[in-house]
Design a protein around this motif. Structure first.
Motif, mmCIF file in Angstrom:
data_model
loop_
_atom_site.group_PDB
_atom_site.id
_atom_site.type_symbol
_atom_site.label_atom_id
_atom_site.label_comp_id
_atom_site.label_asym_id
_atom_site.label_seq_id
_atom_site.Cartn_x
_atom_site.Cartn_y
_atom_site.Cartn_z
ATOM 1 N N TRP A 43 10.601 8.046 1.794
ATOM 2 C CA TRP A 43 9.644 6.909 1.642
ATOM 3 C C TRP A 43 8.534 7.231 2.673
ATOM 4 C CZ3 TRP A 43 9.510 4.228 6.063
ATOM 5 C CH2 TRP A 43 10.570 4.009 6.792
ATOM 6 N N VAL A 44 7.352 7.029 2.242
ATOM 7 C CA VAL A 44 6.254 7.041 3.147
ATOM 8 C C VAL A 44 5.296 5.803 3.205
ATOM 9 C CG1 VAL A 44 4.152 8.539 3.787
ATOM 10 C CG2 VAL A 44 5.973 9.390 2.645
ATOM 11 N N LYS A 45 4.765 5.415 4.402
ATOM 12 C CA LYS A 45 4.150 4.312 4.489
ATOM 13 C C LYS A 45 2.494 4.530 4.449
ATOM 14 C CE LYS A 45 6.704 1.754 7.780
ATOM 15 N NZ LYS A 45 6.856 0.367 7.121
ATOM 16 N N THR A 46 1.735 3.750 3.775
ATOM 17 C CA THR A 46 0.365 3.905 3.579
ATOM 18 C C THR A 46 -0.391 4.322 4.972
ATOM 19 O OG1 THR A 46 0.274 2.390 1.888
ATOM 20 C CG2 THR A 46 -1.957 2.939 2.768
ATOM 21 N N ILE A 102 -3.812 12.279 6.791
ATOM 22 C CA ILE A 102 -5.112 12.795 6.033
ATOM 23 C C ILE A 102 -6.299 12.748 7.150
ATOM 24 C CG2 ILE A 102 -7.102 11.908 4.603
ATOM 25 C CD1 ILE A 102 -4.825 11.058 2.676
ATOM 26 N N ARG A 103 -6.107 12.097 8.013
ATOM 27 C CA ARG A 103 -7.171 12.161 9.221
ATOM 28 C C ARG A 103 -7.224 13.168 10.010
ATOM 29 N NH1 ARG A 103 -5.952 7.605 12.209
ATOM 30 N NH2 ARG A 103 -7.388 6.559 10.940
ATOM 31 N N ASN A 143 -6.515 1.880 4.180
ATOM 32 C CA ASN A 143 -5.226 1.926 3.405
ATOM 33 C C ASN A 143 -5.451 1.547 2.022
ATOM 34 O OD1 ASN A 143 -4.098 2.087 5.905
ATOM 35 N ND2 ASN A 143 -3.292 -0.047 5.807
ATOM 36 N N LYS A 144 -6.664 0.914 1.677
ATOM 37 C CA LYS A 144 -7.065 0.805 0.440
ATOM 38 C C LYS A 144 -7.310 1.667 -0.460
ATOM 39 C CE LYS A 144 -10.297 -2.049 -2.518
ATOM 40 N NZ LYS A 144 -11.736 -2.892 -2.332
ATOM 41 N N THR A 145 -7.974 2.864 0.219
ATOM 42 C CA THR A 145 -8.231 4.000 -0.449
ATOM 43 C C THR A 145 -6.707 4.810 -0.975
ATOM 44 O OG1 THR A 145 -10.351 4.267 0.583
ATOM 45 C CG2 THR A 145 -9.447 6.328 -0.229
#
Length: 333
Positions: free
Chosen positions: A23-26, A33-34, A43-45
């Motif tokens: 599993w992976v957290k947002t 990605i950064r 997080n919304k994106t």
């Protein structure tokens, strides 16, 4: 415009991390990605990206992403799932790298302006799937022949439009050896590239021949006319079958016998001099072939390029023409 405003790079990373981990957290995806894409996302994106991967019918992934309430994270309910199944497999990446390098040399052409972002996506797909932080860090292991952007390439979209819509074009045409330009109205029937130059073949109103040829780099003030024309039933592939370039003479094709040194022959066996090439002799002393061509200046230019590694055996007409060209060359010195 930044390439990574588009979400495809993020989808690739989200998919990769979900395949790697239980599993992976947002918040973890935001950090990855950064680092990898050098952009800041919220997080919304990421949550929106995940919903798109799950439900967006245009994407068509319908990814089996579930939410782990206890860990406040996401996971694949099907451990065998990957969005790679909708695109490239790992075995395709090397081919993509080769293609991307080849395609990239054309992206400055006007005809590709609407597709330049698509080309960048291909290049970035290579980067992301290869796990590179930025494209500059990629080891360039493929270097294609660079195509110079010649004058006239900006006319390609208009001529393609003319071909698709069956509309005449009008332009001024000035040959390199003439002082004045002439106005031409043409029914375009074929756009052809030869040795990094572009040509349009078409029919003039007073002739039935659809093979009148004009070089785009000598065309001025090109206009797309409203006047329509009907496409011709003409086999351009057959027309160029015995050519050695853009020039096709009115003479019938002839069989030319060429004798090369054995060393030069090794190159000709791996890269034919002409599609009609047929092997006659292959031994330690000679590599002899026949080709069926309509000899033009491009043909003689090609043969001259082989220097003393080639000899024209027959026909006599071609031998004598070649000797005359050698004589004129010798007079230069």
């Amino acid at each position: 415009m930044a390439i990574f405003k588009h979400p495809f790079g993020r989808y690739q990373i989200i998919d990769r991390e979900l395949c790697r981990k239980d599993w992976v957290k947002t918040s973890e995806l935001v950090k990855i990605i950064r680092v990898e894409l050098s952009i800041d996302v919220s997080n919304k994106t990421i949550n929106n990206d995940i919903n798109a991967m799950r439900y967006d019918s245009l994407l068509g992934y319908f990814a089996p992403i579930e939410e782990d309430k206890r860990n406040k994270a996401y996971f694949y309910s099907d451990k065998n799932y990957t969005i790679k199944a909708f695109g490239l497999k790992d075995g395709d990446i090397n081919a993509l790298k080769f293609f991307a390098n080849t395609l990239n040399q054309y992206k400055e052409y006007e005809v590709f302006k609407d597709f330049s972002n698509a080309i960048e996506k291909v290049l970035d797909a290579v980067k992301i799937r290869g796990g590179l932080n930025n494209f500059e860090q990629a080891k360039n292991v493929v270097q294609t022949e660079q195509t110079p952007k010649l004058s006239g390439s900006e006319l390609i979209p208009l001529i393609v439009q003319s071909l698709n819509e069956g509309r005449k074009i009008q332009f001024e045409y000035k040959k390199f050896d003439e002082f004045e330009a002439k106005v031409v109205q043409l029914e375009p029937h074929l756009l052809k590239e030869d040795r990094h130059r572009w040509y349009v073949l078409g029919r003039l109103e007073k002739y039935n021949d659809p093979t009148t040829t004009y070089a785009l780099d000598r065309m001025i003030s090109v206009q797309l006319l409203e006047e329509k024309f009907n496409p011709v039933n003409f086999d351009f592939e057959e027309y160029y079958r015995y050519s050695f370039g853009i020039t096709v003479t009115n003479m019938p094709h002839v069989e030319v016998i060429l004798s090369f040194t054995a060393t030069q022959g090794k190159y000709l066996k791996t890269l034919k001099i002409h599609p009609t090439q047929t092997e006659i002799i292959d031994n330690d002393n000679e590599y002899r072939i026949s080709i069926k061509v309509k000899p033009s200046w491009e043909f003689y230019e090609k043969i001259l390029g082989y220097g003393n590694t080639v000899k024209i055996i027959s026909p006599d007409l071609v031998v004598e023409e070649f000797k005359e060209r050698l004589r004129l060359m010798n007079e230069q010195y």
